[in-house]
Design an enzyme around this catalytic site. Structure first.
Site, PDB file in Angstrom:
ATOM      1  N   ARG A  39       0.873  -1.178   0.000  1.00  0.00           N
ATOM      2  CA  ARG A  39       0.000   0.000   0.000  1.00  0.00           C
ATOM      3  C   ARG A  39       0.906   1.223   0.000  1.00  0.00           C
ATOM      4  O   ARG A  39       1.728   1.396   0.901  1.00  0.00           O
ATOM      5  CB  ARG A  39      -0.899  -0.015   1.241  1.00  0.00           C
ATOM      6  CG  ARG A  39      -1.752   1.239   1.461  1.00  0.00           C
ATOM      7  CD  ARG A  39      -2.728   1.454   0.323  1.00  0.00           C
ATOM      8  NE  ARG A  39      -3.760   2.436   0.645  1.00  0.00           N
ATOM      9  CZ  ARG A  39      -3.630   3.762   0.514  1.00  0.00           C
ATOM     10  NH1 ARG A  39      -2.480   4.271   0.099  1.00  0.00           N
ATOM     11  NH2 ARG A  39      -4.642   4.555   0.802  1.00  0.00           N
ATOM     12  N   ASP A  44      -3.638   8.626  -1.460  1.00  0.00           N
ATOM     13  CA  ASP A  44      -4.958   7.988  -1.481  1.00  0.00           C
ATOM     14  C   ASP A  44      -5.579   8.235  -2.852  1.00  0.00           C
ATOM     15  O   ASP A  44      -5.891   9.377  -3.202  1.00  0.00           O
ATOM     16  CB  ASP A  44      -5.843   8.558  -0.379  1.00  0.00           C
ATOM     17  CG  ASP A  44      -7.012   7.651  -0.017  1.00  0.00           C
ATOM     18  OD1 ASP A  44      -6.957   6.454  -0.372  1.00  0.00           O
ATOM     19  OD2 ASP A  44      -7.961   8.127   0.630  1.00  0.00           O
ATOM     20  N   GLU A  47     -11.110   4.851  -5.617  1.00  0.00           N
ATOM     21  CA  GLU A  47     -11.380   3.421  -5.744  1.00  0.00           C
ATOM     22  C   GLU A  47     -11.677   3.087  -7.203  1.00  0.00           C
ATOM     23  O   GLU A  47     -12.124   3.943  -7.976  1.00  0.00           O
ATOM     24  CB  GLU A  47     -12.563   3.032  -4.865  1.00  0.00           C
ATOM     25  CG  GLU A  47     -12.346   3.307  -3.391  1.00  0.00           C
ATOM     26  CD  GLU A  47     -11.159   2.547  -2.814  1.00  0.00           C
ATOM     27  OE1 GLU A  47     -11.047   1.327  -3.072  1.00  0.00           O
ATOM     28  OE2 GLU A  47     -10.337   3.165  -2.119  1.00  0.00           O
ATOM     29  N   ARG A  91      -0.821  -5.658   4.757  1.00  0.00           N
ATOM     30  CA  ARG A  91      -0.061  -5.133   3.632  1.00  0.00           C
ATOM     31  C   ARG A  91       1.118  -4.292   4.122  1.00  0.00           C
ATOM     32  O   ARG A  91       1.012  -3.597   5.122  1.00  0.00           O
ATOM     33  CB  ARG A  91      -0.944  -4.250   2.743  1.00  0.00           C
ATOM     34  CG  ARG A  91      -2.113  -4.945   2.118  1.00  0.00           C
ATOM     35  CD  ARG A  91      -2.977  -3.970   1.324  1.00  0.00           C
ATOM     36  NE  ARG A  91      -3.511  -2.900   2.168  1.00  0.00           N
ATOM     37  CZ  ARG A  91      -4.357  -1.964   1.749  1.00  0.00           C
ATOM     38  NH1 ARG A  91      -4.733  -1.954   0.477  1.00  0.00           N
ATOM     39  NH2 ARG A  91      -4.812  -1.041   2.568  1.00  0.00           N
TER      40      ARG A  91
END
Length: 217
Positions: A39, A44, A47, A91
């Site tokens: 990650r 960010d 999605e 992750r």
């Protein structure tokens, strides 16, 4: 002696390692690097199923666009990722470099992700510069990925079981206590409100034993 000293240091503070390997892009902020799932730290991205709205072109699939753009740029290239942390999903959280360039920073600078200020201010200025230039996602209106995820979770509450093994819906209505199997006609539209005594069951036998009857449709 050196090994013992290293182990003692790791007990006192977290010890992180680098991972290296070919990149497979999962989405806008998650890579597989070799055998490790990484990650990307401090960013960010939307999605994959998230959309944005452009002033002229209207709604467009910005999440899928970012994933595909990163695949065009980085898929198969060799990355080295500095481990910063490990998240609750197991992750690695890290900064990744390809040919000495910080991939996390490139993604934010090109308007393909936000700076994730909740966890890091590393890319705050890179995001602001991308916004000023109106590049990538900043040419459109976009809900923050964090807000989008929160809405998706809220929308799914009561419709999706928290336990994938217990998917029978025990609903209470004017017709009584009825359980719905996935093949029943009203299954998808039935929401479970546990505060009202409704519940999820793991088997028909469990539902019948608790006093629920099968749906007829």
């Amino acid at each position: 002696m050196l090994r013992i000293t290293y182990l003692l240091l790791c007990l006192a503070t977290p010890c992180f390692a680098d991972v290296q390997g070919p990149v497979h892009v999962v989405d806008g902020d998650t890579f597989h690097v070799g055998d490790a799932r990484v990650r990307l730290h401090g960013i960010d991205a939307p999605e994959v199923d998230q959309t944005c709205t452009h002033p002229q072109r209207g709604e467009w699939a910005c999440g899928a666009f970012v994933r595909d753009e990163l695949r065009d740029r980085f898929e198969g290239q060799i990355a080295t990722c500095e481990e910063v942390d490990v998240d609750r999903y197991g992750r690695i959280v890290g900064r990744c470099f390809i040919d000495g360039r910080n991939v996390n920073e490139i993604i934010v600078s090109d308007g393909l992700a936000e700076a994730y200020r909740q966890y890091s201010m590393d890319y705050d200025l890179a995001e602001k510069a991308a916004q000023v230039r109106g590049v990538g996602l900043w040419s459109s209106d976009m809900q923050t990925p964090a807000e989008f995820r929160a809405e998706q979770r809220t929308a799914g509450e009561g419709f999706v079981s928290p336990n994938s093994s217990c998917i029978i819906k025990g609903n209470i209505s004017g017709s009584g206590r009825i359980y719905h199997m996935p093949h029943n006609g009203d299954y998808d539209n039935t929401r479970i409100n546990e505060a009202n005594g409704e519940r999820w069951f793991c088997s028909e036998a469990e539902a019948r034993a608790a006093g629920w009857r099968a749906a007829r449709n």
